[in-house]
Design a protein around this motif. Structure first.
Motif, mmCIF file in Angstrom:
data_model
loop_
_atom_site.group_PDB
_atom_site.id
_atom_site.type_symbol
_atom_site.label_atom_id
_atom_site.label_comp_id
_atom_site.label_asym_id
_atom_site.label_seq_id
_atom_site.Cartn_x
_atom_site.Cartn_y
_atom_site.Cartn_z
ATOM 1 N N GLU A 1 2.537 0.355 -9.830
ATOM 2 C CA GLU A 1 2.920 -0.227 -8.573
ATOM 3 C C GLU A 1 3.998 -1.318 -8.439
ATOM 4 O OE1 GLU A 1 0.917 -1.752 -4.428
ATOM 5 O OE2 GLU A 1 -0.304 -0.725 -5.931
ATOM 6 N N LEU A 2 3.968 -2.193 -9.459
ATOM 7 C CA LEU A 2 4.551 -3.163 -9.346
ATOM 8 C C LEU A 2 6.156 -2.701 -9.782
ATOM 9 C CD1 LEU A 2 4.728 -6.662 -9.644
ATOM 10 C CD2 LEU A 2 4.739 -6.179 -11.872
ATOM 11 N N GLY A 3 6.259 -1.764 -10.699
ATOM 12 C CA GLY A 3 7.704 -1.430 -10.853
ATOM 13 C C GLY A 3 8.182 -0.454 -9.703
ATOM 14 N N LYS A 4 7.448 0.239 -8.942
ATOM 15 C CA LYS A 4 7.870 0.926 -7.610
ATOM 16 C C LYS A 4 8.462 -0.067 -6.721
ATOM 17 C CE LYS A 4 4.949 4.964 -8.850
ATOM 18 N NZ LYS A 4 3.810 5.683 -8.519
ATOM 19 N N ARG A 5 7.607 -0.985 -6.764
ATOM 20 C CA ARG A 5 7.913 -2.138 -5.692
ATOM 21 C C ARG A 5 9.324 -2.938 -5.685
ATOM 22 N NH1 ARG A 5 4.911 -5.447 -2.087
ATOM 23 N NH2 ARG A 5 3.101 -4.440 -2.894
ATOM 24 N N TYR A 6 9.503 -3.283 -7.370
ATOM 25 C CA TYR A 6 10.603 -3.931 -7.648
ATOM 26 C C TYR A 6 11.827 -3.524 -8.250
ATOM 27 C CZ TYR A 6 7.439 -7.832 -6.753
ATOM 28 O OH TYR A 6 6.455 -8.784 -6.035
ATOM 29 N N ASP A 7 11.610 -2.306 -8.730
ATOM 30 C CA ASP A 7 12.907 -1.366 -9.320
ATOM 31 C C ASP A 7 13.497 -2.093 -10.359
ATOM 32 O OD1 ASP A 7 12.920 0.799 -7.626
ATOM 33 O OD2 ASP A 7 13.970 -0.452 -5.745
ATOM 34 N N PHE A 8 12.791 -2.230 -11.492
ATOM 35 C CA PHE A 8 12.992 -2.999 -12.642
ATOM 36 C C PHE A 8 14.080 -2.324 -13.307
ATOM 37 C CE2 PHE A 8 8.567 -4.290 -13.043
ATOM 38 C CZ PHE A 8 8.738 -5.519 -12.618
ATOM 39 N N VAL A 9 14.365 -0.978 -13.258
ATOM 40 C CA VAL A 9 15.680 -0.330 -13.573
ATOM 41 C C VAL A 9 16.839 -0.639 -12.969
ATOM 42 C CG1 VAL A 9 16.696 2.127 -13.995
ATOM 43 C CG2 VAL A 9 14.112 1.901 -14.504
ATOM 44 N N ASN A 10 16.730 -0.894 -11.503
ATOM 45 C CA ASN A 10 17.886 -1.347 -10.782
ATOM 46 C C ASN A 10 18.536 -2.595 -11.463
ATOM 47 O OD1 ASN A 10 19.785 -0.883 -8.528
ATOM 48 N ND2 ASN A 10 18.739 -2.339 -7.796
ATOM 49 N N ILE B 1 10.510 -11.882 0.029
ATOM 50 C CA ILE B 1 9.776 -11.269 1.385
ATOM 51 C C ILE B 1 10.102 -9.732 1.408
ATOM 52 C CG2 ILE B 1 9.701 -11.247 4.012
ATOM 53 C CD1 ILE B 1 10.141 -14.024 4.036
ATOM 54 N N SER B 2 11.352 -9.540 0.949
ATOM 55 C CA SER B 2 11.790 -8.176 1.187
ATOM 56 C C SER B 2 11.126 -7.194 0.173
ATOM 57 C CB SER B 2 13.526 -7.924 0.654
ATOM 58 O OG SER B 2 14.331 -8.632 1.669
ATOM 59 N N ALA B 3 10.712 -7.894 -1.205
ATOM 60 C CA ALA B 3 9.823 -6.938 -2.115
ATOM 61 C C ALA B 3 8.539 -6.903 -1.601
ATOM 62 C CB ALA B 3 10.003 -7.945 -3.524
ATOM 63 N N ASP B 4 7.753 -7.791 -1.041
ATOM 64 C CA ASP B 4 6.590 -7.878 -0.447
ATOM 65 C C ASP B 4 6.269 -6.697 0.446
ATOM 66 O OD1 ASP B 4 5.761 -9.690 -2.269
ATOM 67 O OD2 ASP B 4 5.789 -11.265 -0.552
ATOM 68 N N CYS B 5 7.526 -6.606 1.574
ATOM 69 C CA CYS B 5 7.394 -5.575 2.656
ATOM 70 C C CYS B 5 8.218 -4.242 2.043
ATOM 71 C CB CYS B 5 8.208 -6.215 3.611
ATOM 72 S SG CYS B 5 7.563 -7.730 4.193
ATOM 73 N N TRP B 6 8.363 -4.122 0.850
ATOM 74 C CA TRP B 6 8.828 -2.913 0.175
ATOM 75 C C TRP B 6 10.311 -2.357 0.824
ATOM 76 C CZ3 TRP B 6 6.301 0.273 -3.425
ATOM 77 C CH2 TRP B 6 4.940 -0.250 -3.855
ATOM 78 N N PHE B 7 11.216 -3.436 0.791
ATOM 79 C CA PHE B 7 12.531 -3.017 1.131
ATOM 80 C C PHE B 7 13.395 -3.910 0.034
ATOM 81 C CE2 PHE B 7 16.514 -4.707 3.168
ATOM 82 C CZ PHE B 7 16.648 -3.792 4.134
ATOM 83 N N ARG B 8 14.322 -3.052 -0.351
ATOM 84 C CA ARG B 8 15.364 -3.239 -1.296
ATOM 85 C C ARG B 8 16.585 -3.719 -0.931
ATOM 86 N NH1 ARG B 8 16.690 1.375 -5.541
ATOM 87 N NH2 ARG B 8 17.780 2.396 -3.925
ATOM 88 N N LEU B 9 16.929 -4.929 -1.326
ATOM 89 C CA LEU B 9 18.320 -5.498 -1.088
ATOM 90 C C LEU B 9 19.355 -5.082 -2.431
ATOM 91 C CD1 LEU B 9 17.280 -8.927 0.103
ATOM 92 C CD2 LEU B 9 18.453 -7.350 1.459
ATOM 93 N N PRO B 10 20.519 -4.858 -2.024
ATOM 94 C CA PRO B 10 21.507 -4.375 -2.983
ATOM 95 C C PRO B 10 21.719 -5.562 -3.979
ATOM 96 C CG PRO B 10 22.760 -5.210 -1.118
ATOM 97 C CD PRO B 10 21.252 -5.219 -0.779
#
Length: 557
Positions: free
Chosen positions: A177-186, A381-390
């Motif tokens: 779940e941590l990976g899906k939230r934070y997009d480590f690949v990106n 806050i974006s990561a906590d709320c499941w929002f990805r910033l560029p």
């Protein structure tokens, strides 16, 4: 699935030991590293390591991990504040490589022996970093220069490390779940792009030239001038600028310089880079910002840069203004326009938390508003709320964070809010003038010419159709009088529009005609035409609105 190649297993173990030491053994198990790596060495690790130890551990793992640590120093969504502060001070310094390697690389890249290319070349480096080291030298014409030499085999090492980290990141993104939230690949993709660009010194050569041109209006800023014929993808030769890191200046030296003026100049320059040029130095940490002997600021190590698209720059400007003026909900809306919501994104909670963050900082002294810190909190806050910033947003946040450290060193009472507002007004004025510049009107003139050429034929066709009683409208209970009146209004408005367009085009052309008759510093006749066009345009809009409102009221009756 992770690779079982022997050269990869060592890196897997290094990463696993690091994660276990800092309390994330769950990720080691979820990533499958525990099945391939012997973690018995972790039994003797301290249970509560200090934040400063993370920086030391990353330095020991080599250049790729040093750069990774610098990236993590901007990720408030991943690490607590003490770790961010420790990584922000991470020094990109490791032991130098032998002069024999320097001689081999420089001679091979330049195609000539060092003794022939330079009058003098110091064997001991001025500084040694993870990707390169710098040597003092003198050209044959007497110019003092520095020569930046890339470390031997560094590209291969970094590519191998990034592939190992990429496999781990891909597995974490797919299975945790941590990976899906934070997009480590990106995140790794951004690091890979940045590192590979830094390894091409020809790109840094172009950066030096571009920044020197873009910052020409700032007399108190200086960028080293490159020596073009002595630069390759692995060797960069540029002028030597004597000076000292701003954070290492003594209190007496700080009293001797115009700290407030330099802080304003530096902050304005970076706002120009981000909001106007769309091309900015993404790593203005104190080690890359020098105070020269003649009291100017030198920007060094311009390998890490970022580019911003016009729409993104506009949103950054809106966000900075919203933060500086304490408008939290607007800051949240602008942030949403800049990123991408995920499936579990909670817009209400996101807006509430961003508004609270901005309000909290608005309640502090404006002279201590840290825009970089606020931007980093927005990423958390974006990561906590499941929002990805560029990735560009993180680069902007990192640049602002490092910039804040420098300007507040120069001037502890610096007020970024005033500079942001002033810069915003300058940008709006510049955009307005550019929109009416003759060069930008060419496209509009071409379209207007095409419209004017086709308009008579189209009007004649319509009138012929009406005159021959061939005009048909599929509307029940049609009132021909109303239709003709409507067509007359359309024709009048089109004619008025053509007159206004002609006034604007004529005024734009007259702007280039020199005359003694001026208004507000601009050619007088051009300004009169612009004024007439503005008045007529306002009158046309008012007439249209009043007519439409009157028609709507009659229709309602």
């Amino acid at each position: 699935m992770v690779s079982l190649k022997p050269e990869r297993l060592k890196r897997y173990k290094d990463v696993a030991l690091l994660l276990v030491k800092y309390g994330r053994s769950d990720l080691v198990k979820q990533a499958g590293l525990a099945d391939h790596v012997d973690l018995d060495d972790t039994d003797n690790l301290e249970n509560t390591p200090q934040a400063e130890e993370l920086a030391n551990d990353l330095e020991k793992l080599g250049p790729t991990f040093i750069k990774l640590g610098q990236l993590l120093s901007t990720r408030a969504d991943l690490l607590p504040a003490p770790y961010l502060e420790a990584l922000a001070r991470l020094q990109d310094k490791i032991g130098p490589f032998p002069y024999e390697e320097v001689d081999r690389i420089v001679s091979g890249e330049l195609g000539v022996r060092i003794s022939k290319a330079f009058a003098e070349f110091d064997r001991e480096p001025l500084a040694a970093a993870s990707l390169a080291q710098v040597h003092r030298a003198y050209m044959r014409d007497g110019r003092a220069v520095v020569v930046k030499v890339q470390r031997p085999n560094i590209r291969e090492q970094i590519v191998e490390d990034l592939e190992s980290l990429g496999e781990i990141a891909q597995f974490l993104d797919s299975h945790t779940e941590l990976g899906k939230r934070y997009d480590f690949v990106n995140m790794l993709d951004g690091l890979r792009t940045s590192l590979l660009r830094e390894l091409d010194f020809k790109l840094e050569l172009n950066n030096l030239i571009n920044f020197s041109e873009n910052l020409r209006e700032f007399d108190r800023l200086i960028v080293p001038e490159p020596v073009d014929n002595f630069c390759t993808s692995r060797v960069l030769t540029m002028e030597y600028i004597p000076g000292k890191k701003i954070t290492e200046l003594s209190p007496l030296r700080l009293m001797e310089i115009d700290g407030p003026g330099l802080a304003r100049e530096l902050f304005r320059a970076y706002l120009k880079q981000m909001l106007i040029d769309g091309f900015f130095h993404a790593d203005p940490h104190p080690g890359n910002v020098f105070m020269t002997d003649d009291d100017r600021i030198a920007l060094l190590d311009l390998g890490m840069v970022a580019r911003l698209q016009p729409s993104f720059r506009d949103n950054v400007l809106r966000l900075l203004l919203a933060i500086s003026e304490g408008r939290g909900e607007e800051a949240a809306e602008v942030t949403i326009r800049m990123g991408e919501p995920k499936e579990r994104f909670d817009r209400t909670d996101f807006t509430k938390r961003i508004a609270a963050l901005v309000s909290e900082h608005a309640g502090t002294s404006l002279s201590r508003l840290n825009s970089g810190q606020v931007a980093l909190e927005i990423t958390r806050i974006s990561a906590d709320c499941w929002f990805r910033l560029p990735g560009e947003f993180t680069m902007v946040a990192k640049a602002l964070l490092n910039l804040d450290r420098v300007v507040f060193t120069l001037d502890p009472t610096f007020e970024p809010t005033a500079i942001i507002r002033q810069r915003a007004m300058e940008i709006l004025q510049r955009n307005l003038l550019q929109s009416v510049a003759p060069g930008n009107l060419i496209g509009g003139v071409v379209e207007l010419k095409e419209f004017a050429e086709k308009l008579p034929g189209r009007v004649n066709k319509i009138l012929d159709t009406i005159g021959n009683n061939e005009f048909k409208v599929d509307i029940n209970a049609i009132d021909e009088k109303v239709v003709l009146e409507g067509l007359q209004k359309v024709a009048n408005r089109i004619a008025m529009g053509l007159v206004l367009a002609a006034l604007i085009v004529g005024a734009a052309m007259l702007m280039r005609v020199e005359t003694n008759f001026k208004i507000l510093g601009y050619p007088g006749f051009a300004m009169i035409f612009f004024l007439l066009a503005a008045i007529a345009g306002v009158a046309l809009v008012v007439t249209i609105v009043m007519t439409d409102v009157k028609a709507r009221k009659l229709h309602e009756k």
